[in-house]
Structure formats: C-alpha cells, structure tokens
Design a protein around this motif. Structure first.
Motif, short mmCIF file in Angstrom:
data_model
loop_
_atom_site.label_atom_id
_atom_site.label_comp_id
_atom_site.label_asym_id
_atom_site.label_seq_id
_atom_site.Cartn_x
_atom_site.Cartn_y
_atom_site.Cartn_z
N PHE A 193 6.45 7.48 -3.29
CA PHE A 193 6.66 7.64 -1.84
C PHE A 193 7.88 6.84 -1.37
O PHE A 193 8.75 7.38 -0.67
CB PHE A 193 5.40 7.20 -1.10
CG PHE A 193 5.53 7.32 0.39
CD1 PHE A 193 5.49 8.56 1.00
CD2 PHE A 193 5.70 6.19 1.17
CE1 PHE A 193 5.63 8.68 2.37
CE2 PHE A 193 5.83 6.29 2.54
CZ PHE A 193 5.80 7.54 3.15
N LEU A 194 7.98 5.58 -1.79
CA LEU A 194 9.10 4.76 -1.32
C LEU A 194 10.44 5.19 -1.93
O LEU A 194 11.50 4.90 -1.39
CB LEU A 194 8.83 3.27 -1.59
CG LEU A 194 7.68 2.66 -0.80
CD1 LEU A 194 7.55 1.17 -1.10
CD2 LEU A 194 7.83 2.84 0.71
N ASP A 195 10.38 5.90 -3.06
CA ASP A 195 11.61 6.41 -3.68
C ASP A 195 12.30 7.47 -2.80
O ASP A 195 13.49 7.71 -2.94
CB ASP A 195 11.32 7.05 -5.04
CG ASP A 195 11.13 6.00 -6.13
OD1 ASP A 195 11.44 4.83 -5.88
OD2 ASP A 195 10.67 6.37 -7.23
N ILE A 196 11.53 8.11 -1.94
CA ILE A 196 12.14 9.15 -1.08
C ILE A 196 13.30 8.52 -0.30
O ILE A 196 14.42 9.04 -0.30
CB ILE A 196 11.10 9.74 -0.08
CG1 ILE A 196 9.95 10.39 -0.83
CG2 ILE A 196 11.78 10.74 0.86
CD1 ILE A 196 8.79 10.83 0.07
N TYR A 197 13.02 7.38 0.31
CA TYR A 197 14.08 6.69 1.07
C TYR A 197 15.18 6.21 0.14
O TYR A 197 16.37 6.37 0.43
CB TYR A 197 13.50 5.51 1.85
CG TYR A 197 14.58 4.62 2.42
CD1 TYR A 197 15.33 5.03 3.52
CD2 TYR A 197 14.90 3.40 1.83
CE1 TYR A 197 16.35 4.24 4.03
CE2 TYR A 197 15.91 2.60 2.33
CZ TYR A 197 16.63 3.02 3.43
OH TYR A 197 17.65 2.24 3.91
N GLU B 159 0.84 -1.21 0.00
CA GLU B 159 0.00 0.00 0.00
C GLU B 159 0.87 1.26 0.00
O GLU B 159 0.54 2.26 -0.61
CB GLU B 159 -0.93 0.00 1.22
CG GLU B 159 -2.08 -0.98 1.09
CD GLU B 159 -2.85 -1.16 2.40
OE1 GLU B 159 -4.03 -0.81 2.43
OE2 GLU B 159 -2.24 -1.66 3.38
N MET B 160 2.02 1.16 0.72
CA MET B 160 2.92 2.33 0.75
C MET B 160 3.55 2.58 -0.62
O MET B 160 3.81 3.70 -1.00
CB MET B 160 4.01 2.13 1.80
CG MET B 160 3.49 2.36 3.21
SD MET B 160 4.59 1.71 4.45
CE MET B 160 5.96 2.82 4.36
N LEU B 161 3.77 1.49 -1.35
CA LEU B 161 4.38 1.59 -2.69
C LEU B 161 3.50 2.45 -3.60
O LEU B 161 3.98 3.24 -4.40
CB LEU B 161 4.54 0.18 -3.27
CG LEU B 161 5.24 0.06 -4.61
CD1 LEU B 161 6.71 0.46 -4.49
CD2 LEU B 161 5.16 -1.38 -5.12
#
Ligand code: NDP
Ligand code: MG
Length: 384
Positions: A338-342, A181-183
């Motif tokens: 969103f996950l690319d931020i990390y 879901e975060m992906l």
C-alpha cells in the motif's frame, strides 16, 4: 420530450447507479447508448432493460457475441466510445468510465456540442485547460458528478464574491490507523471505505487521499480557482459534501446522506430538481456529530503531491495521474504494498520534466510514456 442520454461506463459503480436513477425517471430519459468494459453479463441485462440503440464493449470477441444475440448496433473499443460521443441524437453524455479512457470521448462529445455529466475526474486532471476551453467555445454544459464538485456547483451560484472553496474528505479507511498499520495494509482493508461504495481504483485513491488531491485539481479547473483558495477539510461523517465561503464570511454548504444517486441525478436533470430515487432524507438529530480535522499531510503524502502537481501545471498532473494509476493497479494485483503506491508515484514524479501548455497529443504521449516507465520500475522492484 425525453432527454436523450448516453452512458459511458454503464457497468461501473457510477454507471449502474445512474441507470438506477434513470429507472425511477423513465418519463424523463431515453437511454440511446451504453458502454461497458468486460462485464458482458451486466451489459446483457442493461440492454434488455433499457433497449439502447448502441452498445459499446471493450473487446472484439464480446462485440461479436452481443451482435449475434441482440438487434442492437454493437460498437467496440476506444473508437466505439468516440462513435457514441458523435451520435447526433444524443444530448447528454455521462462519462463514467474510469481512468484515461474518459478523456478522448469527452473531448469528442464537447466538440459535437453534447452536454457532459462528468464523473471521470482523470479527464480534468490530465487536460483541464483544454477541456474547459472547448466547453466555452462550444457553449456546452459541463456538469460535475463527483459529490464534492456537485456540492460546490450547487452552492457557488455564479461564483461572484467567493473567497474559498472547501472540499471535504471522509479521510478514508486509514484515517485513524498508524503508519505501521498502513505499511501492512492488505487489499481488503484498503478497499473497506467507511462511507462510499465505489470502483476499486478510486477506493484505493481514497485510502491514500490521492483522490482528494485529484479532486482539488478537478475543482481548480471546474470553478477556475487558485490552488491557494481551495481548502481540504477532513469530515469523517461525509454529510457535508463540500462548501463555499463568501467574502462576507458566509459559508454555504451542501448537506445530505452520503449517496452518489443525489449528485448523479442532479447532473442528469440539471437545472431541474426532481423527486427521484432517494427517499431517505437527512436527519440532523440522528446525525448528531459533524466533526472536522486538518488533513495529515505527513501520513497521507499523496494529497500534497497531487496539489503540488496541480500548482506546477502543464503535464505535471498527467505524470502524477499516470504513475499513480499504474501503481494502484500494481497494488490491486498484489505486486506492491500500500505505501509503495506513493513511493513509486513520487519517484517517477521527481524525475519528470514538465511540458508547459501541452497539446492533447503531447498529453497522451506523456501519459503513455509515464505508464511504461512506472511499469518498468515496478517490474524491476526499483525502489530506494
Ligand atoms: P468502476 O471501476 O466501477 O467502473 C468503470 C467503468 O468503466 C466500468 O463500466 C468498466 O467496465 C469501464 N471500463 C473500464 N476500463 C475500460 C476500458 N478499457 N474500455 C471501456 N470501458 C472500460 O469505476 P467507478 O464507477 O467507481 O468510477 C468511474 C469514474 O467516476 C472514475 O473516473 C472515478 O474517479 C469517478 N468517480 C466515481 C465515484 C464513485 O462513487 N464510484 C465518485 C466520484 C467520481 P467493466 O466493469 O464492464 O469492465
Ligand atoms: Mg469525490
């Protein structure tokens, strides 16, 4: 005598709430100076309501507009913020701009013997050692506005016999969401913080838990604690704003409704406690549940990355902060997921060579360098 105050970032989430606090305590404060970025309409209404003598804006065109409209000294850009930091008549400066722009005016204000109410955590993340040394040399007060640090400040007394600091975190909007879901998380879901209404950058940081990592670094500098003695606990209700554990096993926590008015007011009025804006008191019976969980470092790797950067020290947190901030801006711009931020932050961080005991100039140079590098990677979509 009224306390003479300047507010950097008066048009932001913290800045506007600070002015709400001040409206209720108008017998205690005189607003000498305010600064905004681009929200000129809000600045207009703040000028009309608080009659500051100095107003700073980001852009020259806006400065020209406002100086035609008001009989107020209008300042502009980073130099304008520094000018406010040097104003003789100002006693206390609330630093509530977002990001790296808070650093230089904070340092300038400390050198000019102003007390600081600090919301801008990036200042301590980037240059905590330098800032704390200057605070001591110039014998000024550095009053935390961040709710967790305000809580610790209220509990810690003189720091004697303290074993651990316990920083609470709500867990953000994705606490109960799967990685899957975060992906696919879009901007709206990342900005839907369950407890706090804040500026966009810090809200996204709260969703990745990077914000909590930055707060651990902030606490390390503010309270002079080793990283191993600062614990993070997920507390979804956000009633306990943080706590201090003493050697004898006693824990003192600061509790209240989740509202930034309270820590802002505490910092502005310190050492006084006053009846101000908040009328709703915390009700234990209505609250019912106080839950606590271990942070999920695997699902929220930004938290660990930030704590690691803090432990490494030197310019490691500068790199972390700059890469993360650029990646967050790119997410806010719909350029990355969103996950690319990390992923971008980690990629930059892993290839970075840390400078130990950096000067302020080196910190700012490294910050610039990392931002350019991160932007380049993002533009080139260079991820593994
Ligand atoms: P906002 O984004 O709501 O506000 C930022 C402020 O800075 C605005 O006044 C904005 O002006 C101004 N600003 C932005 N860029 C520039 C620039 N280049 N030059 C001059 N001014 C600029 O942020 P928040 O109020 O949420 O956060 C402010 C700081 O406080 C951050 O460091 C954050 O981490 C910290 N903080 C915030 C909390 C919160 O509850 N909001 C809690 C704890 C800490 P404009 O809008 O006019 O463009
Ligand atoms: Mg906080």
């Amino acid at each position: 005598m009224k306390k003479k105050i300047a507010i950097l970032g008066s048009t932001g989430s913290i800045g506007t709430q600070a002015l709400e606090v001040i409206s209720k305590l108008s017998d205690k404060f005189e607003v000498v100076a305010i600064s905004g970025g681009r929200n000129i309409n809000l600045l207009r209404s703040q000028i009309e309501k608080f009659s500051p003598k100095y107003v700073c804006v980001q852009e020259k065109n806006d400065a020209k507009l406002l100086s035609d409209e008001y009989n107020v000294k209008i300042l502009c850009g980073d130099d304008g913020l520094l000018e406010i930091a040097r104003l003789k008549e100002v006693e206390l400066i609330l630093v509530a701009v977002s990001g790296r722009i808070g650093l230089k005016p904070t340092i300038e204000a400390i050198k000019n013997k102003k007390d600081i109410a600090l919301a801008n955590k990036e200042t301590l993340v980037m240059a905590g050692d330098i800032v704390i040394k200057l605070v001591k040399e110039n014998k000024v007060k550095l009053l935390p506005v961040d709710s967790e640090h305000s809580a610790i400040f209220q509990c810690i007394n003189n720091g004697k016999d303290v074993k651990h600091l316990i920083i609470t975190a709500s867990g953000g909007p994705f606490r109960n969401k799967s990685k899957e879901e975060m992906l696919n998380a879009d901007l709206t879901s990342a900005l839907a913080h369950p407890r706090w209404k804040m500026g966009k950058k810090i809200t996204v940081d709260s969703a990745t838990l990077m914000n909590k990592g930055l707060e651990v670094i902030e606490a390390h500098h503010l309270f002079n604690f080793d990283y191993d003695d600062i614990k993070v606990v997920i507390h979804p209700q956000s009633y306990i704003h943080s706590a201090v554990e003493f050697k004898d096993g006693s824990i003192i926590a600061q509790i209240g409704i989740p509202s930034m008015h309270i820590p802002i007011q505490y910092a502005l009025c310190y050492p006084e406690r006053v009846e101000g804006i908040e009328t709703e008191s915390f009700d234990f019976i209505k609250a019912q549940k106080f839950e606590f969980y271990e942070p999920d470092y695997e699902k929220f790797p930004s938290l660990k990355l930030a704590i690691d950067a803090g432990k490494i020290g030197g310019t490691a947190p500068v790199c972390l902060n700059a890469a993360n901030e650029e990646a967050v801006f790119a997410f806010l711009n719909n350029e990355i997921s969103f996950l690319d931020i990390y992923k971008f932050t980690k990629k930059i961080f892993d290839s970075y060579s840390v400078i130990n005991n950096p000067t302020l100039e080196q910190i700012l140079e490294e910050d610039d360098k990392i931002r350019i590098l991160t932007r380049k990677l993002i533009n080139a979509k260079e991820l593994i």
